[in-house]
Each structure stands twice: as C-alpha cells, then as structure tokens.
Design a protein around this motif. Structure first.
Motif, mmCIF file in Angstrom:
data_model
loop_
_atom_site.group_PDB
_atom_site.id
_atom_site.type_symbol
_atom_site.label_atom_id
_atom_site.label_comp_id
_atom_site.label_asym_id
_atom_site.label_seq_id
_atom_site.Cartn_x
_atom_site.Cartn_y
_atom_site.Cartn_z
ATOM 1 N N ASN A 135 -2.776 -19.700 -14.690
ATOM 2 C CA ASN A 135 -3.124 -19.215 -16.024
ATOM 3 C C ASN A 135 -1.973 -19.335 -17.015
ATOM 4 O OD1 ASN A 135 -1.646 -17.083 -14.820
ATOM 5 N ND2 ASN A 135 -2.597 -15.608 -16.205
ATOM 6 N N SER A 136 -1.011 -20.208 -16.718
ATOM 7 C CA SER A 136 0.077 -20.435 -17.678
ATOM 8 C C SER A 136 -0.476 -21.187 -18.882
ATOM 9 C CB SER A 136 1.200 -21.256 -17.038
ATOM 10 O OG SER A 136 0.774 -22.593 -16.818
ATOM 11 N N ARG A 137 0.237 -21.117 -19.953
ATOM 12 C CA ARG A 137 -0.183 -21.801 -21.184
ATOM 13 C C ARG A 137 -0.354 -23.306 -20.927
ATOM 14 N NH1 ARG A 137 -0.114 -19.108 -25.594
ATOM 15 N NH2 ARG A 137 1.534 -17.673 -25.011
ATOM 16 N N THR A 138 0.577 -23.902 -20.212
ATOM 17 C CA THR A 138 0.514 -25.339 -19.922
ATOM 18 C C THR A 138 -0.716 -25.682 -19.083
ATOM 19 O OG1 THR A 138 2.914 -25.466 -19.995
ATOM 20 C CG2 THR A 138 1.770 -27.263 -18.882
ATOM 21 N N ASN A 139 -0.967 -24.914 -18.022
ATOM 22 C CA ASN A 139 -2.123 -25.196 -17.172
ATOM 23 C C ASN A 139 -3.443 -24.931 -17.881
ATOM 24 O OD1 ASN A 139 -0.912 -26.254 -14.879
ATOM 25 N ND2 ASN A 139 -0.446 -24.233 -14.066
ATOM 26 N N LYS A 140 -3.472 -23.930 -18.760
ATOM 27 C CA LYS A 140 -4.688 -23.679 -19.540
ATOM 28 C C LYS A 140 -4.975 -24.849 -20.491
ATOM 29 C CE LYS A 140 -4.948 -18.663 -19.731
ATOM 30 N NZ LYS A 140 -6.360 -18.399 -19.748
ATOM 31 N N LEU A 141 -3.927 -25.377 -21.129
ATOM 32 C CA LEU A 141 -4.107 -26.523 -22.034
ATOM 33 C C LEU A 141 -4.594 -27.753 -21.266
ATOM 34 C CD1 LEU A 141 -1.015 -26.149 -24.382
ATOM 35 C CD2 LEU A 141 -3.432 -25.960 -25.019
ATOM 36 N N LEU A 142 -4.014 -27.988 -20.105
ATOM 37 C CA LEU A 142 -4.449 -29.113 -19.279
ATOM 38 C C LEU A 142 -5.902 -28.939 -18.847
ATOM 39 C CD1 LEU A 142 -3.817 -31.734 -17.796
ATOM 40 C CD2 LEU A 142 -2.930 -30.364 -15.906
ATOM 41 N N PHE A 143 -6.264 -27.732 -18.447
ATOM 42 C CA PHE A 143 -7.634 -27.439 -18.043
ATOM 43 C C PHE A 143 -8.607 -27.683 -19.205
ATOM 44 C CE2 PHE A 143 -11.162 -24.425 -17.521
ATOM 45 C CZ PHE A 143 -11.630 -24.799 -16.269
ATOM 46 N N ALA A 144 -8.259 -27.166 -20.388
ATOM 47 C CA ALA A 144 -9.113 -27.355 -21.567
ATOM 48 C C ALA A 144 -9.233 -28.839 -21.918
ATOM 49 C CB ALA A 144 -8.558 -26.571 -22.758
ATOM 50 N N PHE A 145 -8.121 -29.567 -21.843
ATOM 51 C CA PHE A 145 -8.142 -31.001 -22.118
ATOM 52 C C PHE A 145 -9.125 -31.704 -21.172
ATOM 53 C CE2 PHE A 145 -6.728 -35.333 -21.429
ATOM 54 C CZ PHE A 145 -6.561 -35.800 -22.718
ATOM 55 N N GLN A 146 -9.083 -31.338 -19.893
ATOM 56 C CA GLN A 146 -9.946 -31.974 -18.905
ATOM 57 C C GLN A 146 -11.422 -31.665 -19.142
ATOM 58 O OE1 GLN A 146 -7.997 -30.548 -15.375
ATOM 59 N NE2 GLN A 146 -6.612 -32.287 -15.312
ATOM 60 N N LEU A 147 -11.725 -30.533 -19.788
ATOM 61 C CA LEU A 147 -13.118 -30.219 -20.125
ATOM 62 C C LEU A 147 -13.691 -31.244 -21.114
ATOM 63 C CD1 LEU A 147 -13.196 -26.337 -20.611
ATOM 64 C CD2 LEU A 147 -14.180 -27.658 -18.733
ATOM 65 N N TYR A 148 -12.823 -31.795 -21.956
ATOM 66 C CA TYR A 148 -13.283 -32.714 -22.994
ATOM 67 C C TYR A 148 -13.040 -34.179 -22.665
ATOM 68 C CZ TYR A 148 -13.895 -28.382 -25.377
ATOM 69 O OH TYR A 148 -14.306 -27.122 -25.689
ATOM 70 N N ASP A 149 -12.236 -34.457 -21.685
ATOM 71 C CA ASP A 149 -11.986 -35.832 -21.251
ATOM 72 C C ASP A 149 -13.074 -36.197 -20.232
ATOM 73 O OD1 ASP A 149 -10.940 -38.325 -20.639
ATOM 74 O OD2 ASP A 149 -9.359 -37.511 -19.347
ATOM 75 N N LEU A 150 -14.254 -36.520 -20.732
ATOM 76 C CA LEU A 150 -15.426 -36.701 -19.878
ATOM 77 C C LEU A 150 -15.298 -37.860 -18.900
ATOM 78 C CD1 LEU A 150 -18.258 -36.038 -22.475
ATOM 79 C CD2 LEU A 150 -17.277 -34.461 -20.794
ATOM 80 N N ASP A 151 -14.664 -38.954 -19.331
ATOM 81 C CA ASP A 151 -14.546 -40.104 -18.431
ATOM 82 C C ASP A 151 -13.262 -40.055 -17.602
ATOM 83 O OD1 ASP A 151 -12.687 -40.718 -20.374
ATOM 84 O OD2 ASP A 151 -13.717 -42.527 -21.069
ATOM 85 N N ARG A 152 -12.498 -38.973 -17.747
ATOM 86 C CA ARG A 152 -11.286 -38.715 -16.951
ATOM 87 C C ARG A 152 -10.274 -39.857 -17.006
ATOM 88 N NH1 ARG A 152 -13.474 -35.132 -11.872
ATOM 89 N NH2 ARG A 152 -14.655 -33.708 -13.161
ATOM 90 N N ASP A 153 -10.088 -40.396 -18.213
ATOM 91 C CA ASP A 153 -9.105 -41.474 -18.378
ATOM 92 C C ASP A 153 -7.810 -40.954 -19.011
ATOM 93 O OD1 ASP A 153 -9.921 -41.006 -20.973
ATOM 94 O OD2 ASP A 153 -10.351 -43.105 -21.437
ATOM 95 N N ASP A 154 -7.630 -39.650 -19.037
ATOM 96 C CA ASP A 154 -6.460 -38.985 -19.605
ATOM 97 C C ASP A 154 -6.311 -39.200 -21.108
ATOM 98 O OD1 ASP A 154 -5.732 -37.851 -17.161
ATOM 99 O OD2 ASP A 154 -4.571 -39.623 -16.591
ATOM 100 N N LYS A 155 -7.426 -39.473 -21.759
ATOM 101 C CA LYS A 155 -7.469 -39.600 -23.219
ATOM 102 C C LYS A 155 -8.779 -38.990 -23.694
ATOM 103 C CE LYS A 155 -5.743 -44.137 -22.706
ATOM 104 N NZ LYS A 155 -6.335 -45.394 -22.513
ATOM 105 N N ILE A 156 -8.755 -38.419 -24.877
ATOM 106 C CA ILE A 156 -9.998 -37.969 -25.502
ATOM 107 C C ILE A 156 -10.332 -39.010 -26.558
ATOM 108 C CG2 ILE A 156 -11.130 -36.181 -26.862
ATOM 109 C CD1 ILE A 156 -9.371 -34.136 -25.435
ATOM 110 N N SER A 157 -11.362 -39.778 -26.261
ATOM 111 C CA SER A 157 -11.747 -40.882 -27.152
ATOM 112 C C SER A 157 -12.452 -40.347 -28.395
ATOM 113 C CB SER A 157 -12.680 -41.840 -26.409
ATOM 114 O OG SER A 157 -13.917 -41.201 -26.163
ATOM 115 N N ARG A 158 -12.669 -41.236 -29.328
ATOM 116 C CA ARG A 158 -13.389 -40.879 -30.555
ATOM 117 C C ARG A 158 -14.780 -40.352 -30.206
ATOM 118 N NH1 ARG A 158 -16.904 -43.110 -34.313
ATOM 119 N NH2 ARG A 158 -16.393 -42.608 -36.473
#
Length: 178
Positions: free
Chosen positions: A109-132
């Motif tokens: 539940n650290s700030r860094t791990n929460k941000l990574l977790f949230a990022f992964q919720l939106y990176d649907l194709d799991r390519d480590d980028k959030i596309s347009r």
C-alpha cells in the motif's frame, strides 16, 4: 461460516499475510470468511464469475478492470493469499518511514505500489503504456456510465428534437450513448 473460516486458516498463515499486507488479524479472518462465502466451487480459489456476483463490482463502471487486477496474466483463479495481496493496494497509505526495515520490501500500500497498481488498471493491453485509445476509454467510462444511469432513471429523453425549457435540444443522451 465464521467457524469454517477460522478452522481453515492457520495462525502462521495469518501472521505471514499480516506481514505481507498490513491487514490486522481480525481483518484477515473477516476477509477469509468473505472469501469462502464467495467461493461457490468450495475449492479454495475464486474465479472471475465469483467476483462478478458481488453487487458493488457489478454496478461499478470499473468493475471489470478491478476484477482483472486479481488475476495475473493467464490465470483464471485466485487463492486467498493472492486475493489479500490485491486488496492490500486499497488500504490507506501509512507513514511507513517510522518502521522502515531496510531489508523489507516496500509495502503493497505504498504510494509507489498504489500508482503502479492504478496504472495497470488502465493499461489494458499490458504493454506498459497507456495508449490514446486506452485513455479515451478511461475518459468515456464515467460519462457513459452516468448517462446510462440517468437514462434508466428517465432523466434524459431519446427523442432527438425535444426542446428543453431553455430552448436547447434534449438529444444529449443520443449523442453520448451512440
């Protein structure tokens, strides 16, 4: 179900989960009871279907993304420990600097791990980028969900040329939902 939960979860497992996730003993036993009640197959794991039966996730516009967060790539079941590891990301951030053990890994539940977790919720194709397209889906979800909810409540009309009292046309729901 409470007695079933306490008999199947050993004390040493609870202690390991406490260290790993930061949940208290009572929180772990309550969540284990909830986990076993969701486990319709009674096999010690949850499937996506088990999660989809949770009413709060069923109505949540991000429900599918939250459910997917419980399942690593290629997995279709999650055990109690994996369940708890994912839930730990939703715990409030604590002041972890006071009790920081230099040999311990960063808390889930650290700030860094929460941000990574949230990022992964939106990176649907799991390519480590959030596309347009992924960003547009993210922006569309609240609008679509709100308009759908309002339409079900009868707040919008689907008649394309009905005038509102201020002279504007009330075809917003058609534009937003199509």
């Amino acid at each position: 179900m409470g007695s079933r939960a306490s008999t199947l979860l050993r004390e040493e497992e609870i202690e390991e989960i406490k260290k790993e996730t930061g949940f208290s003993h009572s929180q772990i036993t309550r969540l284990y009871s909830r986990f076993t009640s969701l486990d319709k197959g009674e096999n010690g794991t949850l499937s996506r279907e088990d999660f989809q039966r949770i009413p709060e996730l069923a109505i949540n516009p991000l429900g599918d993304r939250i459910i997917n967060a419980f399942f690593p790539e290629g997995e279709d079941q999650v055990n109690f420990r994996g369940f708890m590891r994912t839930l730990a990301h939703f715990r409030p951030i604590e002041d972890n600097e006071k009790n920081k053990d230099p040999t311990a890994s960063e808390p889930l539940n650290s700030r860094t791990n929460k941000l990574l977790f949230a990022f992964q919720l939106y990176d649907l194709d799991r390519d480590d980028k959030i596309s347009r397209d992924e960003l547009l889906q993210l922006l569309f979800i609240p609008c679509h969900w709100l308009c759908s909810a309002l339409c079900h409540l009868g707040c919008f009309y689907s008649e394309p040329n009905r005038r509102n009292q201020d002279g504007t046309y009330l075809n917003l729901s058609n534009k937003l939902l199509n």
